[in-house]
Design an enzyme around this catalytic site. Structure first.
Site, PDB file in Angstrom:
ATOM      1  N   ASP A 159     -45.690 -53.704  52.439  1.00 50.79           N
ATOM      2  CA  ASP A 159     -46.507 -53.329  52.211  1.00 50.79           C
ATOM      3  C   ASP A 159     -47.174 -53.016  53.765  1.00 50.79           C
ATOM      4  O   ASP A 159     -46.864 -54.260  54.258  1.00 50.79           O
ATOM      5  CB  ASP A 159     -46.655 -55.103  52.022  1.00 50.79           C
ATOM      6  CG  ASP A 159     -46.032 -55.619  50.342  1.00 50.79           C
ATOM      7  OD1 ASP A 159     -45.913 -54.213  50.115  1.00 50.79           O
ATOM      8  OD2 ASP A 159     -45.622 -56.770  49.931  1.00 50.79           O
ATOM      9  N   GLU A 241     -50.523 -52.709  43.328  1.00 51.29           N
ATOM     10  CA  GLU A 241     -51.937 -53.233  44.211  1.00 51.29           C
ATOM     11  C   GLU A 241     -51.406 -52.335  45.438  1.00 51.29           C
ATOM     12  O   GLU A 241     -50.955 -51.193  46.082  1.00 51.29           O
ATOM     13  CB  GLU A 241     -49.898 -54.445  44.881  1.00 51.29           C
ATOM     14  CG  GLU A 241     -49.209 -55.508  43.786  1.00 51.29           C
ATOM     15  CD  GLU A 241     -48.704 -55.606  44.327  1.00 51.29           C
ATOM     16  OE1 GLU A 241     -48.041 -56.694  43.579  1.00 51.29           O
ATOM     17  OE2 GLU A 241     -47.751 -55.009  45.115  1.00 51.29           O
ATOM     18  N   HIS A 244     -48.567 -51.728  48.138  1.00 54.00           N
ATOM     19  CA  HIS A 244     -47.611 -51.426  48.030  1.00 54.00           C
ATOM     20  C   HIS A 244     -47.424 -50.359  48.141  1.00 54.00           C
ATOM     21  O   HIS A 244     -47.595 -49.657  47.689  1.00 54.00           O
ATOM     22  CB  HIS A 244     -46.935 -52.498  46.445  1.00 54.00           C
ATOM     23  CG  HIS A 244     -46.088 -52.571  46.176  1.00 54.00           C
ATOM     24  ND1 HIS A 244     -45.109 -53.156  46.050  1.00 54.00           N
ATOM     25  CD2 HIS A 244     -45.376 -50.979  46.347  1.00 54.00           C
ATOM     26  CE1 HIS A 244     -44.493 -53.156  45.367  1.00 54.00           C
ATOM     27  NE2 HIS A 244     -44.014 -51.777  45.460  1.00 54.00           N
TER      28      HIS A 244
END
Length: 269
Positions: A159, A241, A244
């Site tokens: 991340d 996301e 991500h």
């Protein structure tokens, strides 16, 4: 004399009983050694010390409101191919005046288990105002925000975000401080030295979807810049996301590890 013989006989009986008890007593339990990372894992700093690390899950600034199980030290651990790919991306970004900043890298299974326990405790909503303002906590599993397994535990998922250089410091989170929604304008949500991506990290909202059409202008351009840079070195973005990314092919595509996030886990690599 008879009294003395009685005393000696009692002492001998007691000594024999002690010997028997010692013989049958179980040995003290040995502490189980912590699992270590297998060959193939490295500390990111050993591959590229210039990448900024803000390891959120070692702090209380998480959607749980506390440090996450298994995060012993604020160190990014990844498979070596993923770390090398980030190094390639970082070299390109530095020439353009940017740096990568990682929030989370390898994640032990015990941390995922912590997420699951927290998600099932519907009374604990201390951080709702920032991380999931519009999501009912009872829907975190159904909506895909929490799962019992994470690709992070395989070691090739990270991340991360972008920071414009020179990087300004980010102030620490103060537990109990007022919370602002993670999708609020950048000047209103929790301060971060990253470029504006439209939401903060770990924002449980559809606005976090990388290509959400409501994200436009500089925010959309920043997301696409990050995605394009990482795609060029072998990462694949999770569409839900923007932060991500998973490096492909994964070195351990079917294994979910549980060694702690700690320099000692990779000390010999």
């Amino acid at each position: 004399m008879t009294g003395m013989r009685t005393v000696l006989r009692a002492l001998a009986t007691a000594a024999a009983a002690l010997l028997v008890a010692t013989a049958v007593s179980p040995a003290p339990a040995q502490a189980r050694p912590e699992p270590k990372a297998p060959e193939g894992f490295v500390a990111l700093r050993s591959v590229d010390p210039t990448i900024i690390q803000e390891m959120r899950y070692t702090t209380a600034h998480t959607f749980l409101g506390e440090r996450v199980d298994g995060y012993r030290q604020p160190v990014c651990v990844l498979t070596r191919p993923a770390a090398r790919a980030l190094h390639l991306a970082q070299k390109r970004l530095l020439r353009q005046g940017y740096s990568l900043k990682v929030y989370d890298c390898y994640r032990p299974q015990r941390a995922v288990d912590h997420f699951v326990r927290w998600a099932k405790d519907l009374d604990d909503q201390a951080m709702k105002g920032e991380f999931y303002p519009l999501v009912d906590k009872s829907r975190l599993f159904d909506d895909g925000y929490i799962a019992e397994k994470s690709g992070h535990s395989r070691g090739s998922t990270v991340d991360l975000t972008l920071v414009r250089l020179p990087a300004l410091p980010t102030r620490p989170y103060r537990p109990g401080e007022p919370l602002a929604p993670c999708f609020a304008p950048k000047g209103e949500r929790f301060p971060d030295n990253s470029v504006d991506m439209g939401t903060g990290y770990d924002c449980f909202d559809t606005l976090s979807h990388t290509d959400d059409p409501r994200i436009q202008g500089a925010q959309r351009a920043n997301r696409q810049f990050l995605k394009r840079t990482l795609t060029d070195v072998g990462f694949v973005n999770l569409p839900e996301e923007w932060w991500h990314f998973t490096h492909k092919p994964e070195l351990f595509p079917d294994t979910y590890f549980d060694f702690p996030v700690d320099r000692r886990s990779v000390a010999e690599h």
